[in-house]
Design a protein around this motif. Structure first.
Motif, PDB file in Angstrom:
ATOM      1  N   GLN A 154      -8.610  -1.354  13.750  1.00 27.22           N
ATOM      2  CA  GLN A 154      -7.092  -1.655  14.497  1.00 27.22           C
ATOM      3  C   GLN A 154      -7.086  -0.751  15.077  1.00 27.22           C
ATOM      4  O   GLN A 154      -6.901   0.197  14.894  1.00 27.22           O
ATOM      5  CB  GLN A 154      -6.403  -2.103  13.244  1.00 27.22           C
TER       6      GLN A 154
ATOM      7  N   LEU B  77      -5.573   6.240   2.008  1.00 25.95           N
ATOM      8  CA  LEU B  77      -4.749   5.027   1.208  1.00 25.95           C
ATOM      9  C   LEU B  77      -4.521   5.587  -0.490  1.00 25.95           C
ATOM     10  O   LEU B  77      -5.929   6.683  -1.075  1.00 25.95           O
ATOM     11  CB  LEU B  77      -5.390   3.923   1.320  1.00 25.95           C
TER      12      LEU B  77
ATOM     13  N   GLY C 150       6.928   6.405  10.990  1.00 22.81           N
ATOM     14  CA  GLY C 150       5.683   5.486  10.347  1.00 22.81           C
ATOM     15  C   GLY C 150       4.664   4.530  11.517  1.00 22.81           C
ATOM     16  O   GLY C 150       5.054   4.642  12.451  1.00 22.81           O
ATOM     17  N   PRO C 151       3.390   4.428  11.232  1.00 23.80           N
ATOM     18  CA  PRO C 151       2.764   4.051  12.323  1.00 23.80           C
ATOM     19  C   PRO C 151       3.302   2.435  12.509  1.00 23.80           C
ATOM     20  O   PRO C 151       3.818   1.627  11.742  1.00 23.80           O
ATOM     21  CB  PRO C 151       1.390   3.814  11.741  1.00 23.80           C
TER      22      PRO C 151
ATOM     23  N   GLU D  30     -11.062  -1.689   9.000  1.00 21.34           N
ATOM     24  CA  GLU D  30     -11.571  -2.515   7.981  1.00 21.34           C
ATOM     25  C   GLU D  30     -12.443  -4.147   7.909  1.00 21.34           C
ATOM     26  O   GLU D  30     -13.101  -4.001   8.069  1.00 21.34           O
ATOM     27  CB  GLU D  30      -9.498  -3.642   7.975  1.00 21.34           C
TER      28      GLU D  30
ATOM     29  N   GLN E 208      -3.115   0.173  -3.930  1.00 20.60           N
ATOM     30  CA  GLN E 208      -3.394  -0.922  -3.297  1.00 20.60           C
ATOM     31  C   GLN E 208      -2.859  -1.356  -4.613  1.00 20.60           C
ATOM     32  O   GLN E 208      -3.285  -1.930  -5.090  1.00 20.60           O
ATOM     33  CB  GLN E 208      -4.258  -1.229  -2.124  1.00 20.60           C
TER      34      GLN E 208
ATOM     35  N   PHE F  59       4.328  -0.694   9.037  1.00 17.46           N
ATOM     36  CA  PHE F  59       4.797   0.401   8.033  1.00 17.46           C
ATOM     37  C   PHE F  59       6.283   0.854   7.547  1.00 17.46           C
ATOM     38  O   PHE F  59       6.771   0.731   8.467  1.00 17.46           O
ATOM     39  CB  PHE F  59       4.449   2.196   8.254  1.00 17.46           C
TER      40      PHE F  59
ATOM     41  N   LEU G 285      -5.423  -6.096  17.408  1.00 17.99           N
ATOM     42  CA  LEU G 285      -6.626  -5.960  16.227  1.00 17.99           C
ATOM     43  C   LEU G 285      -8.428  -6.575  17.001  1.00 17.99           C
ATOM     44  O   LEU G 285      -7.455  -7.388  17.701  1.00 17.99           O
ATOM     45  CB  LEU G 285      -6.198  -6.848  14.856  1.00 17.99           C
TER      46      LEU G 285
ATOM     47  N   TYR H  70       1.074  -1.653  -0.236  1.00 19.36           N
ATOM     48  CA  TYR H  70       0.032  -0.006   0.166  1.00 19.36           C
ATOM     49  C   TYR H  70       1.255   1.277   0.373  1.00 19.36           C
ATOM     50  O   TYR H  70       1.793   1.132   0.308  1.00 19.36           O
ATOM     51  CB  TYR H  70      -0.888   0.218   1.324  1.00 19.36           C
TER      52      TYR H  70
ATOM     53  N   TYR I 204       0.431   5.791   0.809  1.00 19.99           N
ATOM     54  CA  TYR I 204      -0.508   6.039   1.886  1.00 19.99           C
ATOM     55  C   TYR I 204       0.267   7.389   1.392  1.00 19.99           C
ATOM     56  O   TYR I 204       1.222   7.464   1.893  1.00 19.99           O
ATOM     57  CB  TYR I 204      -0.539   5.588   3.780  1.00 19.99           C
TER      58      TYR I 204
ATOM     59  N   ALA J 143     -10.146  -8.191  -0.503  1.00 25.23           N
ATOM     60  CA  ALA J 143      -8.677  -6.460  -1.445  1.00 25.23           C
ATOM     61  C   ALA J 143      -8.774  -6.051   0.476  1.00 25.23           C
ATOM     62  O   ALA J 143      -9.358  -4.781  -0.044  1.00 25.23           O
ATOM     63  CB  ALA J 143      -8.895  -5.879  -2.200  1.00 25.23           C
ATOM     64  N   SER J 144      -8.713  -6.719   1.306  1.00 25.67           N
ATOM     65  CA  SER J 144      -8.762  -5.946   2.253  1.00 25.67           C
ATOM     66  C   SER J 144      -7.699  -4.529   2.603  1.00 25.67           C
ATOM     67  O   SER J 144      -6.784  -4.593   2.272  1.00 25.67           O
ATOM     68  CB  SER J 144      -8.319  -6.457   3.639  1.00 25.67           C
TER      69      SER J 144
ATOM     70  N   PHE K  87       1.960  -1.233  14.053  1.00 22.06           N
ATOM     71  CA  PHE K  87       0.654  -1.713  14.407  1.00 22.06           C
ATOM     72  C   PHE K  87       0.401  -2.138  16.165  1.00 22.06           C
ATOM     73  O   PHE K  87       1.435  -3.128  16.363  1.00 22.06           O
ATOM     74  CB  PHE K  87       0.527  -3.172  14.355  1.00 22.06           C
TER      75      PHE K  87
ATOM     76  N   ARG L 267      -5.606 -10.286   5.003  1.00 24.14           N
ATOM     77  CA  ARG L 267      -6.471 -11.007   6.457  1.00 24.14           C
ATOM     78  C   ARG L 267      -6.896 -12.393   6.352  1.00 24.14           C
ATOM     79  O   ARG L 267      -6.951 -12.939   7.686  1.00 24.14           O
ATOM     80  CB  ARG L 267      -7.819 -10.362   6.023  1.00 24.14           C
ATOM     81  N   ARG L 268      -6.361 -13.120   4.525  1.00 31.96           N
ATOM     82  CA  ARG L 268      -6.928 -14.211   5.184  1.00 31.96           C
ATOM     83  C   ARG L 268      -5.270 -15.255   5.990  1.00 31.96           C
ATOM     84  O   ARG L 268      -5.684 -16.276   6.425  1.00 31.96           O
ATOM     85  CB  ARG L 268      -7.461 -14.953   3.765  1.00 31.96           C
TER      86      ARG L 268
ATOM     87  N   ASN M 204      -5.299 -12.203  11.793  1.00 39.32           N
ATOM     88  CA  ASN M 204      -4.706 -10.837  12.179  1.00 39.32           C
ATOM     89  C   ASN M 204      -3.797 -10.455  12.765  1.00 39.32           C
ATOM     90  O   ASN M 204      -3.805  -9.574  13.736  1.00 39.32           O
ATOM     91  CB  ASN M 204      -5.689 -11.261  14.438  1.00 39.32           C
ATOM     92  N   TYR M 205      -2.698  -9.817  11.991  1.00 42.42           N
ATOM     93  CA  TYR M 205      -1.933  -9.692  11.584  1.00 42.42           C
ATOM     94  C   TYR M 205      -2.316  -7.776  10.804  1.00 42.42           C
ATOM     95  O   TYR M 205      -3.449  -7.662  10.624  1.00 42.42           O
ATOM     96  CB  TYR M 205      -0.778  -9.693  10.095  1.00 42.42           C
ATOM     97  N   GLY M 206      -1.817  -6.742  11.732  1.00 40.34           N
ATOM     98  CA  GLY M 206      -1.615  -5.681  11.069  1.00 40.34           C
ATOM     99  C   GLY M 206      -1.055  -5.325   9.855  1.00 40.34           C
ATOM    100  O   GLY M 206       0.271  -6.134   9.219  1.00 40.34           O
ATOM    101  N   TYR M 207      -0.994  -4.392   9.454  1.00 41.47           N
ATOM    102  CA  TYR M 207       0.175  -4.037   8.394  1.00 41.47           C
ATOM    103  C   TYR M 207       1.517  -3.226   9.233  1.00 41.47           C
ATOM    104  O   TYR M 207       1.635  -3.102  10.003  1.00 41.47           O
ATOM    105  CB  TYR M 207      -0.489  -2.403   7.671  1.00 41.47           C
TER     106      TYR M 207
ATOM    107  N   VAL N 172      -4.970  -3.284  -7.140  1.00 37.84           N
ATOM    108  CA  VAL N 172      -6.310  -3.768  -6.492  1.00 37.84           C
ATOM    109  C   VAL N 172      -7.405  -2.453  -6.386  1.00 37.84           C
ATOM    110  O   VAL N 172      -8.360  -2.297  -6.306  1.00 37.84           O
ATOM    111  CB  VAL N 172      -6.050  -4.448  -4.934  1.00 37.84           C
ATOM    112  N   ASP N 173      -6.755  -1.312  -5.199  1.00 41.81           N
ATOM    113  CA  ASP N 173      -7.874  -0.444  -6.032  1.00 41.81           C
ATOM    114  C   ASP N 173      -6.710   0.873  -6.164  1.00 41.81           C
ATOM    115  O   ASP N 173      -5.709   1.346  -4.910  1.00 41.81           O
ATOM    116  CB  ASP N 173      -7.670  -0.329  -4.151  1.00 41.81           C
TER     117      ASP N 173
ATOM    118  N   TYR O 189      -2.596   1.303  15.675  1.00 41.16           N
ATOM    119  CA  TYR O 189      -1.734   1.776  15.914  1.00 41.16           C
ATOM    120  C   TYR O 189      -1.583   3.092  16.685  1.00 41.16           C
ATOM    121  O   TYR O 189      -1.651   4.010  16.549  1.00 41.16           O
ATOM    122  CB  TYR O 189      -1.328   2.295  14.704  1.00 41.16           C
TER     123      TYR O 189
END
Lengths: 116, 113
Positions: B34, A45, B43-44, B93, A48, A107, B49, A33, A35, B98-99, B46, A98-99, A102-105, A55-56, B36
């Motif tokens: 989430q 955002l 940067g943020p 989220e 992505q 950065f 969650l 991503y 941002y 496509a999260s 984590f 996500r699949r 339960n992890y975050g991103y 994707v976006d 952060y």
């Protein structure tokens, strides 16, 4: 494990010039991503990627911003031509998806862009 | 339009007390929420969650609650320390292949000794 690498850390350019930012995500993270964070605001955002596909990009100002992720690893974000309102911190993040759980991103430290 | 609101003012807390930060949202149905932490020039990072079907989650001195009826999350730091001083961001989220997450503007927390 190594974190998300970004370069440069700082950049000052004049309006109407072009600039490029580079990001190397965490190895194995399929999703990347970009941002934009304006001072005093939360990150917004821009685009992505899932592997090397977009994707976006609904919030990417496509008349001046472009991004690519060749080979599904490193990514580059470009602004051409820059405007004063593009002054912000540009953050790159990556995630497993996500699949995977339960992890975050994760950065990077970001690139602080000042347009004068 | 989607809106995420966090404590609009900075929060100043005495060391040792519990800090409570608020995140409210409208026009959004998040599957995950989430939190952060962001330090100046970084940067943020984590922290936690929580899923929509969970009411509460804890991690060391941190506790998050999630009320989908009130459309609100509370973030607590117990036994606060000056090192906890930072900006804390709430992020939502959806449940999607496509999260992506959307962020609030953050709350600046200062813990005074």
């Amino acid at each position: 494990e190594a974190g998300v690498a970004q370069s440069p850390r700082y950049k000052i350019i004049e309006k109407r010039q072009s600039v490029a930012f580079w990001c190397n995500p965490i190895s194995g993270h399929a999703t990347l991503y970009w941002y934009q964070q304006i001072l005093g605001q939360g990150p917004k955002l821009l685009i992505q990627f899932q592997n090397n596909g977009v994707v976006d990009d609904s919030q990417l100002p496509k008349d001046r911003f472009s991004a690519e992720r060749l080979k599904g690893v490193d990514s580059t974000l470009k602004i051409q031509p820059a405007k004063l309102e593009d002054s912000a911190v540009y953050l790159c993040a990556s995630s497993l998806g996500r699949r995977q759980g339960n992890y975050g991103y994760t950065f990077g430290s970001g690139t602080r862009l000042t347009v004068v | 339009s989607q809106k995420i609101e966090q404590n609009s003012e900075a929060l100043n807390i005495q060391e040792g007390k519990t800090a409570t930060l608020t995140c409210n949202y409208t026009n959004y149905s998040p599957a995950y929420l989430q939190w952060y932490r962001q330090d100046p020039g970084r940067g943020p990072v984590f922290l936690l969650l929580i899923r929509e079907n969970e009411k509460e989650k804890r991690k060391e001195r941190l506790k998050v609650t999630f009320d989908t009826t009130l459309k609100q999350s509370l973030f607590h730091i117990t036994a606060s320390q000056p090192a906890d001083s930072a900006t804390y961001l709430c992020a939502l989220e959806r449940d999607s292949s496509a999260s992506k997450i959307i962020f609030g503007s953050g709350t600046r927390l200062s813990i005074r000794p």
